[in-house]
Design an enzyme around this catalytic site. Structure first.
Site, PDB file in Angstrom:
ATOM      1  N   HIS A  41       0.825  -1.218   0.000  1.00 48.02           N
ATOM      2  CA  HIS A  41       0.000   0.000   0.000  1.00 48.02           C
ATOM      3  C   HIS A  41       0.854   1.261   0.000  1.00 48.02           C
ATOM      4  CE1 HIS A  41      -4.191  -1.312   0.451  1.00 48.02           C
ATOM      5  NE2 HIS A  41      -3.718  -2.315   1.145  1.00 48.02           N
ATOM      6  N   ASP A  89      -0.407  -7.644   1.285  1.00 46.30           N
ATOM      7  CA  ASP A  89       0.123  -6.287   1.366  1.00 46.30           C
ATOM      8  C   ASP A  89       1.632  -6.294   1.632  1.00 46.30           C
ATOM      9  OD1 ASP A  89      -0.580  -3.318   3.416  1.00 46.30           O
ATOM     10  OD2 ASP A  89       0.323  -3.560   1.428  1.00 46.30           O
ATOM     11  N   SER A 183       3.759   1.581   8.855  1.00 49.10           N
ATOM     12  CA  SER A 183       3.468   0.490   7.917  1.00 49.10           C
ATOM     13  C   SER A 183       4.725   0.034   7.194  1.00 49.10           C
ATOM     14  CB  SER A 183       2.442   0.953   6.896  1.00 49.10           C
ATOM     15  OG  SER A 183       1.294   1.368   7.585  1.00 49.10           O
TER      16      SER A 183
HETATM   17  O1  QJS Z   1       1.745   4.406   7.003  1.00 47.26           O
HETATM   18  C1  QJS Z   1       0.755   4.019   6.366  1.00 47.26           C
HETATM   19  O2  QJS Z   1      -0.131   3.244   6.804  1.00 47.26           O
HETATM   20  C2  QJS Z   1       0.609   4.474   5.004  1.00 47.26           C
HETATM   21  N1  QJS Z   1      -0.229   3.886   4.124  1.00 47.26           N
HETATM   22  C3  QJS Z   1      -0.108   4.556   2.947  1.00 47.26           C
HETATM   23  C4  QJS Z   1      -0.729   4.396   1.729  1.00 47.26           C
HETATM   24  C5  QJS Z   1      -0.412   5.232   0.691  1.00 47.26           C
HETATM   25  C6  QJS Z   1       0.537   6.209   0.887  1.00 47.26           C
HETATM   26  F1  QJS Z   1       0.840   7.006  -0.144  1.00 47.26           F
HETATM   27  C7  QJS Z   1       1.192   6.411   2.077  1.00 47.26           C
HETATM   28  C8  QJS Z   1       0.845   5.564   3.091  1.00 47.26           C
HETATM   29  C9  QJS Z   1       1.295   5.500   4.411  1.00 47.26           C
HETATM   30  N2  QJS Z   1       2.248   6.311   5.030  1.00 47.26           N
HETATM   31  C10 QJS Z   1       1.979   7.639   5.173  1.00 47.26           C
HETATM   32  O3  QJS Z   1       0.919   8.151   4.915  1.00 47.26           O
HETATM   33  C11 QJS Z   1       3.092   8.463   5.710  1.00 47.26           C
HETATM   34  C12 QJS Z   1       3.267   9.830   5.164  1.00 47.26           C
HETATM   35  C13 QJS Z   1       2.851   9.575   6.554  1.00 47.26           C
HETATM   36  C14 QJS Z   1       3.772   9.726   7.674  1.00 47.26           C
HETATM   37  C15 QJS Z   1       3.308   9.479   8.929  1.00 47.26           C
HETATM   38  C16 QJS Z   1       4.160   9.623  10.003  1.00 47.26           C
HETATM   39  C17 QJS Z   1       5.493  10.014   9.817  1.00 47.26           C
HETATM   40  C18 QJS Z   1       5.944  10.224   8.537  1.00 47.26           C
HETATM   41  C19 QJS Z   1       5.100  10.075   7.451  1.00 47.26           C
END
Ligand code: QJS
Length: 232
Positions: A41, A89, A183
């Site tokens: 993802h 995933d 993730s």
């Molecule tokens: O972490 C996730 O679950 C996840 N799932 C997604 C799906 C698409 C996608 F384009 C991104 C993700 C994404 N990561 C995020 O949004 C990351 C950007 C956010 C973030 C959070 C905390 C610290 C730094 C950066």
């Protein structure tokens, strides 16, 4: 990571930060010298751009002895992964070259025996994901210990209501939990990677929605075949 603590610097030398334009997007971990495992993802909003992989890091911004950003030669999302659910995933990333292994950069073995981790087993998960409900992002790697909950409990009508397949596993999400940005990171039980934090968007820290991981053992053959087939 919600309500965790700062990890001991470089004591999780397998941890990777998947970055785009210098920004952390998802976690991942080193499974071989030239290979990182993460979640499919995480590639959803990258419109075809390849990640860069930061290894040997504790702080995302400060200079550190063995910190190094690697280019990615190729990315292999599992063919069964899709945007509609958490199935398959997984994402394999082939680094442009073999990572230089050292005290701060090391491979983490993953579970190859396809047997469920017993409920109540306490495992550990780490990441640079959000640390509170306002979405604050840490600079330094965070970690938290979480107990595994049984698939039956996780599939209860009031929890994930039958969507947890035998290729997934859950941990208790009361207060302490993984969150956005974690993730792709590994769920480590007894020093072995048993799961990968799924990247489907989910509420964090709510006991009614346990954290979901892709179990790695069922995919050992796929992982081996991709690593064997790609050049180098
Ligand atoms: O972490 C996730 O679950 C996840 N799932 C997604 C799906 C698409 C996608 F384009 C991104 C993700 C994404 N990561 C995020 O949004 C990351 C950007 C956010 C973030 C959070 C905390 C610290 C730094 C950066």
């Amino acid at each position: 990571i919600l309500r965790g603590s700062e990890a001991r610097p470089h004591l999780k030398p397998y941890m990777a930060s998947l970055q785009l334009d210098g920004q952390h997007v998802c976690g991942g971990f080193l499974i071989a010298e030239q290979w990182v495992l993460s979640a499919a993802h995480c590639t959803e909003e990258t419109d075809g751009k390849l990640f860069q992989v930061l290894l040997g890091a504790h702080s995302l911004t400060e200079p550190e002895p063995h910190k190094r950003l690697y280019q990615v030669r190729a990315q292999f999302p599992h063919p069964g992964s899709n945007i509609h659910n958490n199935k398959d995933d997984l994402l394999l990333l082939q680094l442009e070259e073999k990572a230089e292994l050292n005290t701060d950069v090391r491979v983490l073995p993953f579970q190859r025996e396809d047997r469920d981790v017993a409920a109540d087993t306490v495992c550990e998960v780490a990441g640079w994901g959000t640390i509170d409900h306002s979405g604050r992002r840490p600079d330094k790697l965070q970690q938290v210990q979480r107990p595994v909950i049984s698939r039956d409990v996780c599939n209860h009508r009031t929890r994930h209501d039958g969507t947890i397949t035998q290729n997934m596993m859950c941990t208790d999400s009361r207060r302490k939990d993984t969150c956005k940005g974690d993730s792709g990171g590994p769920l480590v039980c007894g020093g072995v990677a048993e799961g990968v934090v799924t990247a489907g968007s989910r509420v964090c820290g709510n006991y009614k929605k346990p954290a979901i991981y892709t179990r790695i053992a069922p995919y050992a053959a796929w992982i081996d075949s991709v690593m064997a087939s790609a050049d180098g």
